[in-house]
Design an enzyme around this catalytic site. Sequence first.
Site, PDB file in Angstrom:
ATOM      1  N   GLY A 161       0.957  -1.287  -0.116  1.00 64.19           N
ATOM      2  CA  GLY A 161       0.059   0.084  -0.112  1.00 64.19           C
ATOM      3  C   GLY A 161       1.012   1.222   0.029  1.00 64.19           C
ATOM      4  O   GLY A 161       0.371   2.397  -0.683  1.00 64.19           O
TER       5      GLY A 161
ATOM      6  N   TRP B 228       2.305   1.672  -3.286  1.00 68.07           N
ATOM      7  CA  TRP B 228       1.319   2.009  -4.437  1.00 68.07           C
ATOM      8  C   TRP B 228       1.452   3.648  -4.316  1.00 68.07           C
ATOM      9  O   TRP B 228       1.144   4.259  -5.517  1.00 68.07           O
ATOM     10  CB  TRP B 228      -0.093   1.683  -3.888  1.00 68.07           C
ATOM     11  CG  TRP B 228      -0.954   2.306  -4.792  1.00 68.07           C
ATOM     12  CD1 TRP B 228      -1.494   1.672  -5.908  1.00 68.07           C
ATOM     13  CD2 TRP B 228      -1.848   3.457  -4.842  1.00 68.07           C
ATOM     14  NE1 TRP B 228      -2.622   2.348  -6.501  1.00 68.07           N
ATOM     15  CE2 TRP B 228      -2.864   3.452  -5.812  1.00 68.07           C
ATOM     16  CE3 TRP B 228      -1.856   4.452  -3.726  1.00 68.07           C
ATOM     17  CZ2 TRP B 228      -3.619   4.399  -5.801  1.00 68.07           C
ATOM     18  CZ3 TRP B 228      -2.805   5.471  -3.791  1.00 68.07           C
ATOM     19  CH2 TRP B 228      -3.730   5.292  -4.763  1.00 68.07           C
ATOM     20  N   HIS B 229       1.782   4.267  -3.346  1.00 69.12           N
ATOM     21  CA  HIS B 229       1.629   5.717  -3.437  1.00 69.12           C
ATOM     22  C   HIS B 229       2.652   6.267  -4.297  1.00 69.12           C
ATOM     23  O   HIS B 229       2.886   7.659  -4.567  1.00 69.12           O
ATOM     24  CB  HIS B 229       1.699   6.296  -1.985  1.00 69.12           C
ATOM     25  CG  HIS B 229       0.189   6.116  -1.369  1.00 69.12           C
ATOM     26  ND1 HIS B 229       0.068   4.916  -0.546  1.00 69.12           N
ATOM     27  CD2 HIS B 229      -0.666   6.911  -1.188  1.00 69.12           C
ATOM     28  CE1 HIS B 229      -1.250   5.258  -0.122  1.00 69.12           C
ATOM     29  NE2 HIS B 229      -1.591   6.342  -0.540  1.00 69.12           N
ATOM     30  N   GLY B 230       3.881   5.640  -4.295  1.00 72.71           N
ATOM     31  CA  GLY B 230       5.097   6.108  -4.910  1.00 72.71           C
ATOM     32  C   GLY B 230       6.209   5.223  -4.737  1.00 72.71           C
ATOM     33  O   GLY B 230       6.230   4.255  -4.077  1.00 72.71           O
TER      34      GLY B 230
ATOM     35  N   PHE C 185       0.295  10.304  -7.343  1.00 71.77           N
ATOM     36  CA  PHE C 185       0.390   8.858  -7.147  1.00 71.77           C
ATOM     37  C   PHE C 185      -0.416   8.212  -8.178  1.00 71.77           C
ATOM     38  O   PHE C 185      -0.533   6.995  -8.299  1.00 71.77           O
ATOM     39  CB  PHE C 185      -0.439   8.508  -5.716  1.00 71.77           C
ATOM     40  CG  PHE C 185       0.171   9.360  -4.616  1.00 71.77           C
ATOM     41  CD1 PHE C 185       1.549   9.402  -4.720  1.00 71.77           C
ATOM     42  CD2 PHE C 185      -0.563  10.224  -3.836  1.00 71.77           C
ATOM     43  CE1 PHE C 185       2.313  10.293  -3.589  1.00 71.77           C
ATOM     44  CE2 PHE C 185       0.129  10.945  -2.649  1.00 71.77           C
ATOM     45  CZ  PHE C 185       1.343  10.978  -2.636  1.00 71.77           C
TER      46      PHE C 185
END
Lengths: 499, 329
Positions: A318, A321-323, A499
């Site tokens: 997770g 996923w943001h970066g 993102f």
Amino acid sequence: MLFSSYTFLFQFLPAVVLAFAAARLHSPRAGILVLVCASLVFYGAWRPVYLLLLIASIAVNFRLGLLMEHPYRRRAVGTIGVALNLALLGYFKYANFILDGIHALSGAPLPFVAVVLPLGISFFTFQQIAYLVDVMRGAKVERDIVSYTLFVSFFPHLIAGPLVHHAEMIPQFKRGRTGRSAVLAARGLAIFAAGLFKKVVIADNLAQFVSPAFAHVDAGGSLTAPWAWLATLAYTMQIYFDFSGYSDMAIGLALLFGIRLPVNFRSPYKAASIIEFWRRWHITLSRFLRDYLYIPLGGNRRGEQRRYVNLMATMLLGGLWHGAGWNFLVWGGLHGLYLCVNHLWQAWRGPSKPLFANGLAKALSWTITFLAVVFAWVFFRAKTMAAAWQVLTALFGLAPGGSDYVSPGVLRLMDLPVLVGEESLLLIGAGAVALALAVALTLPNVPQLFGYREYRHASEPASWLRWRPNLAWAALSAAALALSLFGMWQRLEFLYFQF
Amino acid sequence: MRRALSISDSGFLRHVQAASARWIAAALALTAAFWLSALAGLLAIANRVHDDVPVLLALKLPLLATHPDLILAGESRTEYQVDPVLAAQLTGRPQGGVVNLAYDAGEPLALLGAMRREPDRFAQAHVVVSVAPFLFNEGVRSAAVFPQDVAARLGVPEQMAAFLPFRVGTLIRYIREAFASRLAAEQHVADGASRPAAFGMKVIDHTQSDDRWPAEIGSHAHYAGWNLSGPKARLEIGALCDMVHLARKVTVVVPPWAPRYDRSRDPQWQRKDDQYVALVADAGRACGFEVLNVPSVPGMAEANYADEMHVNASGVPIYTRYLVSRLGR
């Protein structure tokens, strides 16, 4: 095209609303076609060449869905489809991160892949992965390319979510009633105004206490403790009002066309535990991670130890996923750790003992949760681990710091500069953060305030403050819109666009 | 019974729908009203905080510390095409004896504001100011070039009447610049900031592609809605006249357009340009400042231009030599 831009508000949106209304007079299908065209134009306005990528992604996944109608090849085609989507995301988002990692481990000289991250790729890829996985699990294959395209590309959610699920979107496009309700449109306008105000007036004005400080530490500088606290707490508020404001705008815009998007935020900073925080923060991402990662990994069905491993794996991914960066990984890891500790604590206390037996215990739980979230944001915001560490040590006064990075006491109100002096700037910043926190903690959230109802869900329970289509609320919404229109000249981007 | 209920339900629904539609209309109307009120309030504040010396000029005023006796000022055509170092060499002045205070869309009123603020720095200097049609033509209302000090001299109702609804960007720029100029004044940028490089000159290092050049100048945006009888012309010409008492000598320069444009083949341009040059020349005669109309520069070719009105790096020495030769001492 940003929702908070004059081009969007005064050209794109009115044109789409009018075209949709005109098309809707002809047929519901014509209205849906208008929304598809508008969504593609909206995406193409950013960088036309990536519109081809979006269209290709939609076409390939739609076709894969059709191929999966045959039960014998469903699993194989679905697996290939998921792999293709992950490869696309991996190339555009993680190629350089992976190459850097290999280089660090092996020392081999590897090339830098010069790619521009397509806007919203994480969102539209995940939505289609969910679709393919659900079809593999036996869900109905979508045979209507128009509805499928709109599910993926509907412009209110295309760039920064909420992450929508095919089962809650596609049926709405097929209903004849879509877009005929002034009731929904009125509510949509009011929600949009609230979201725009949160983004432009609250988040963007808080940014001035965040950006210079983090830019300074990212460049190797140091902070004093007061500035470190101000920057960190201001970012805590900024990211909430920015992202939840965007989600509110998306919900409001969709309602203008009679379409209901899922709720993404439910007052996350009111949470008194990390488990509760993740039920309130970026709800649609949490839902995706739970349904398509945590549960397939085994969830809590394979014993306690495996549950914690699954939690950590889910939160690490997770974070990623943001970066593509170690900081996001640490942020995800920290939240995974928090969740494990929270579950262990609950297991130790047992289900019979109410956690918040008294106000003091609740206040203590809230404080611990809030501070844990705040510390994790440091890793999320800083660009390097060294910078994050600098901020953390500065928070506790463990490192010497300076404040020569700040503009010399210049306060920016809606980007209009006013010289106030550095001491006053710190005080004003603290006041702004306190006010934003008070808003986040005491006011009902947007779904409660507007009695919003998600698709096939009951309306939100009534709160002490509730929107009504009356003159007072018209004046309040108008004031929020009017004030936001001035703030829009700042032209800051939404934090979650990256993102 | 079913039928009665259904009629009643649909009536109620219609009522709710109509009420919601009315709410949307009221919210949008109130938004417009609130926004206009807030804009008027912001303009009133901007008019109070506005400082005639904008940030771009304030940032260049530290150059005056060298006590130059030739001060080049005005709009972008001086900023990008007059080299103060070369001018100093050509006129036998020391380094710093010539400085370039010009900035994009620079206006005489702003320079006058600086001269009044620091009279000692200008009193013994020869001030050379370039001007452009957009400074006097009332028809040019775009945000990028509308003179901010002229906007500041209009009252709030006049400002709103002049620019709403289609030129709201000009008012927004005015508000922002007003706050920025006040900040620059309170931060004493003019005294405390570091001196700009190259004694204030900047170079345009690219040439506009051929398809971006306007076909003719007579219909150029700077000549649009031709009107020289408004507050712009009155106030900016007044500022040029007032400068005469604050400097040893004032010369107003009307720089050329690129050689590809031919005045004789563009009667529209010729007529407007003659009027504007006459406006400046008449004022010069009345107030006592010199006017240098430079319709063309010998030796300056098309290749020396970056766009229709600015020279590129290769044109800087040609233009500077020519200007200095015309100025005398």
